[in-house]
Motif scaffolding. Structure first.
Motif, PDB file in Angstrom:
ATOM      1  N   ARG A  80       4.266   3.059   2.084  1.00  0.00           N
ATOM      2  CA  ARG A  80       5.065   2.618   3.229  1.00  0.00           C
ATOM      3  C   ARG A  80       4.984   3.556   4.431  1.00  0.00           C
ATOM      4  N   PHE A  81       4.244   4.655   4.322  1.00  0.00           N
ATOM      5  CA  PHE A  81       4.287   5.669   5.377  1.00  0.00           C
ATOM      6  C   PHE A  81       2.971   5.721   6.156  1.00  0.00           C
ATOM      7  N   LYS A  82       3.059   5.364   7.437  1.00  0.00           N
ATOM      8  CA  LYS A  82       1.861   5.246   8.270  1.00  0.00           C
ATOM      9  C   LYS A  82       1.166   6.585   8.480  1.00  0.00           C
ATOM     10  N   GLU A  83       1.914   7.691   8.399  1.00  0.00           N
ATOM     11  CA  GLU A  83       1.263   8.994   8.543  1.00  0.00           C
ATOM     12  C   GLU A  83       0.223   9.212   7.446  1.00  0.00           C
ATOM     13  N   LEU A  84       0.534   8.705   6.252  1.00  0.00           N
ATOM     14  CA  LEU A  84      -0.388   8.865   5.133  1.00  0.00           C
ATOM     15  C   LEU A  84      -1.567   7.910   5.248  1.00  0.00           C
ATOM     16  N   TRP A  85      -1.355   6.751   5.864  1.00  0.00           N
ATOM     17  CA  TRP A  85      -2.468   5.831   6.103  1.00  0.00           C
ATOM     18  C   TRP A  85      -3.555   6.523   6.929  1.00  0.00           C
ATOM     19  N   LYS A  86      -3.140   7.275   7.925  1.00  0.00           N
ATOM     20  CA  LYS A  86      -4.108   7.972   8.777  1.00  0.00           C
ATOM     21  C   LYS A  86      -4.893   9.000   7.975  1.00  0.00           C
ATOM     22  N   ARG A  87      -4.234   9.664   7.043  1.00  0.00           N
ATOM     23  CA  ARG A  87      -4.904  10.678   6.238  1.00  0.00           C
ATOM     24  C   ARG A  87      -5.917  10.057   5.268  1.00  0.00           C
ATOM     25  N   ALA A  88      -5.750   8.760   4.994  1.00  0.00           N
ATOM     26  CA  ALA A  88      -6.670   8.069   4.091  1.00  0.00           C
ATOM     27  C   ALA A  88      -7.880   7.488   4.807  1.00  0.00           C
ATOM     28  N   GLU A  89      -7.901   7.572   6.126  1.00  0.00           N
ATOM     29  CA  GLU A  89      -8.994   6.982   6.892  1.00  0.00           C
ATOM     30  C   GLU A  89     -10.334   7.605   6.503  1.00  0.00           C
ATOM     31  N   GLY A  90     -11.304   6.749   6.235  1.00  0.00           N
ATOM     32  CA  GLY A  90     -12.627   7.210   5.829  1.00  0.00           C
ATOM     33  C   GLY A  90     -12.875   7.123   4.340  1.00  0.00           C
ATOM     34  N   ALA A  91     -11.834   6.813   3.565  1.00  0.00           N
ATOM     35  CA  ALA A  91     -12.020   6.641   2.120  1.00  0.00           C
ATOM     36  C   ALA A  91     -12.844   5.388   1.848  1.00  0.00           C
ATOM     37  N   ASP A  92     -13.663   5.434   0.814  1.00  0.00           N
ATOM     38  CA  ASP A  92     -14.398   4.261   0.361  1.00  0.00           C
ATOM     39  C   ASP A  92     -13.527   3.394  -0.544  1.00  0.00           C
ATOM     40  N   VAL A  93     -12.676   4.064  -1.311  1.00  0.00           N
ATOM     41  CA  VAL A  93     -11.776   3.388  -2.245  1.00  0.00           C
ATOM     42  C   VAL A  93     -10.401   4.028  -2.147  1.00  0.00           C
ATOM     43  N   ILE A  94      -9.391   3.206  -1.957  1.00  0.00           N
ATOM     44  CA  ILE A  94      -8.006   3.663  -1.989  1.00  0.00           C
ATOM     45  C   ILE A  94      -7.378   3.120  -3.262  1.00  0.00           C
ATOM     46  N   VAL A  95      -6.719   3.976  -4.026  1.00  0.00           N
ATOM     47  CA  VAL A  95      -6.072   3.549  -5.267  1.00  0.00           C
ATOM     48  C   VAL A  95      -4.568   3.730  -5.153  1.00  0.00           C
ATOM     49  N   THR A  96      -3.838   2.838  -5.836  1.00  0.00           N
ATOM     50  CA  THR A  96      -2.381   2.850  -5.700  1.00  0.00           C
ATOM     51  C   THR A  96      -1.695   2.706  -7.060  1.00  0.00           C
ATOM     52  N   PRO A  97      -1.663   3.774  -7.866  1.00  0.00           N
ATOM     53  CA  PRO A  97      -0.876   3.719  -9.102  1.00  0.00           C
ATOM     54  C   PRO A  97       0.608   3.560  -8.746  1.00  0.00           C
ATOM     55  N   SER A  98       1.238   2.510  -9.275  1.00  0.00           N
ATOM     56  CA  SER A  98       2.584   2.156  -8.787  1.00  0.00           C
ATOM     57  C   SER A  98       3.528   1.734  -9.899  1.00  0.00           C
ATOM     58  N   TRP A  99       4.820   1.874  -9.578  1.00  0.00           N
ATOM     59  CA  TRP A  99       5.929   1.338 -10.374  1.00  0.00           C
ATOM     60  C   TRP A  99       6.815   0.623  -9.349  1.00  0.00           C
ATOM     61  N   TRP A 100       6.335  -0.532  -8.884  1.00  0.00           N
ATOM     62  CA  TRP A 100       6.886  -1.213  -7.703  1.00  0.00           C
ATOM     63  C   TRP A 100       7.827  -2.332  -8.133  1.00  0.00           C
ATOM     64  N   GLY A 101       9.037  -2.344  -7.599  1.00  0.00           N
ATOM     65  CA  GLY A 101      10.047  -3.320  -7.995  1.00  0.00           C
ATOM     66  C   GLY A 101       9.653  -4.746  -7.657  1.00  0.00           C
ATOM     67  N   LYS A 102       9.898  -5.679  -8.601  1.00  0.00           N
ATOM     68  CA  LYS A 102       9.474  -7.062  -8.403  1.00  0.00           C
ATOM     69  C   LYS A 102      10.225  -7.745  -7.264  1.00  0.00           C
ATOM     70  N   ALA A 103      11.402  -7.236  -6.886  1.00  0.00           N
ATOM     71  CA  ALA A 103      12.140  -7.820  -5.763  1.00  0.00           C
ATOM     72  C   ALA A 103      11.377  -7.670  -4.453  1.00  0.00           C
ATOM     73  N   ARG A 104      10.428  -6.729  -4.428  1.00  0.00           N
ATOM     74  CA  ARG A 104       9.632  -6.484  -3.224  1.00  0.00           C
ATOM     75  C   ARG A 104       8.146  -6.760  -3.487  1.00  0.00           C
ATOM     76  N   SER A 105       7.885  -7.773  -4.326  1.00  0.00           N
ATOM     77  CA  SER A 105       6.509  -8.099  -4.700  1.00  0.00           C
ATOM     78  C   SER A 105       5.651  -8.455  -3.498  1.00  0.00           C
ATOM     79  N   GLU A 106       6.205  -9.228  -2.566  1.00  0.00           N
ATOM     80  CA  GLU A 106       5.417  -9.626  -1.398  1.00  0.00           C
ATOM     81  C   GLU A 106       5.030  -8.418  -0.557  1.00  0.00           C
TER      82      GLU A 106
END
Length: 251
Positions: A150-176
């Motif tokens: 959710r943090f745009k500052e971190l999106w910038k730090r990921a710029e240039g990656a070939d693959v971004i991975v997201t290990p998550s424990w994300w609540g189903k109420a916010r699935s969308e």
């Protein structure tokens, strides 16, 4: 550990239920890893080996050593990415760990804790400075741990990656939110995204691999979702829709 030779890998997103028995969870994870071919990049859900088992904090922290040793043994010819709670210098962190060829090649602490879920009451935040792209077998990889998405500052730090991975424990109420954010991340960064959420009832149960074009391969039933990693697809998107992200020529 970094290598310059780019290999053709399979991208693998794992999806399974984390139960109360740590050894059983580890056995499930290792069996799924064994099903993947050599030259696989494997992403498991956040804290998939223990969950956020705060009532058994000592046991959970002690299990990190056992889990790390097992994953080191299973990481030959593969890249394995997961997170686990671990104690360092008397403080508890949620560590993203990257295993490859019998080595722990990278780790960092979750930089943005989910305060709505009380994570800050049990562990320490890491630093944004440690959020960096790690290169393995010529593949540039960035890791977002769940809420960090959710943090745009971190999106910038990921710029240039070939693959971004997201290990998550994300609540189903916010699935969308999870669906939209991960797809947008692939489109904006013109790269692959491998999303792995927990199969537990409280979570989205989403396993997805998203291409640099934003095409989503998603399944909420497969324990092992896999797609080919095609470096050319990253280069093509960055060449023809130039938004200033550097790319390498792919022959």
């Amino acid at each position: 550990m970094m290598t310059s030779k780019k290999s053709h890998y399979r991208l693998c997103s794992l999806l399974f239920v984390t139960g109360s028995e740590y050894e059983k969870n580890l056995s499930t994870l290792l069996k799924l890893i064994q099903k993947t071919p050599n030259h696989s990049l494997i992403v498991a859900p956040e804290v998939c080996l223990t969950g956020f088992d705060y009532d058994n904090m000592s046991a959970m922290l002690a299990f990190a050593k056992r889990a790390t040793e097992a994953l080191l043994e299973h990481s030959f010819e593969k890249i394995i990415i997961c997170t686990m709670l671990e104690e360092i210098d008397g403080k508890v962190y949620n560590l993203a760990k990257v295993f490859h060829n019998g080595e722990l090649v990278f780790q960092r602490a979750k930089a943005r804790l989910f305060r709505f879920g009380g994570e800050h009451n049990y562990m320490e935040e890491g630093s944004d400075k440690d959020f960096k792209i790690v290169e393995i077998e010529g593949i540039k990889i960035a890791i977002f741990i769940c809420f960090e998405l959710r943090f745009k500052e971190l999106w910038k730090r990921a710029e240039g990656a070939d693959v971004i991975v997201t290990p998550s424990w994300w609540g189903k109420a916010r699935s969308e939110h999870f669906k939209v954010i991960t797809q947008t991340l692939a489109i904006i960064n013109q790269c692959y995204v491998v999303a792995s959420d927990s199969g537990n009832e409280a979570c989205t149960k989403i396993s997805a691999i998203i291409s640099p074009q934003g095409v989503v391969y998603r399944d909420d039933k497969l324990e092992l979702l896999t797609q080919a990693y095609e470096p050319k697809e990253v280069a093509l998107m960055r060449r023809y829709l130039d938004v200033g992200i550097a790319f390498e020529n792919e022959n």
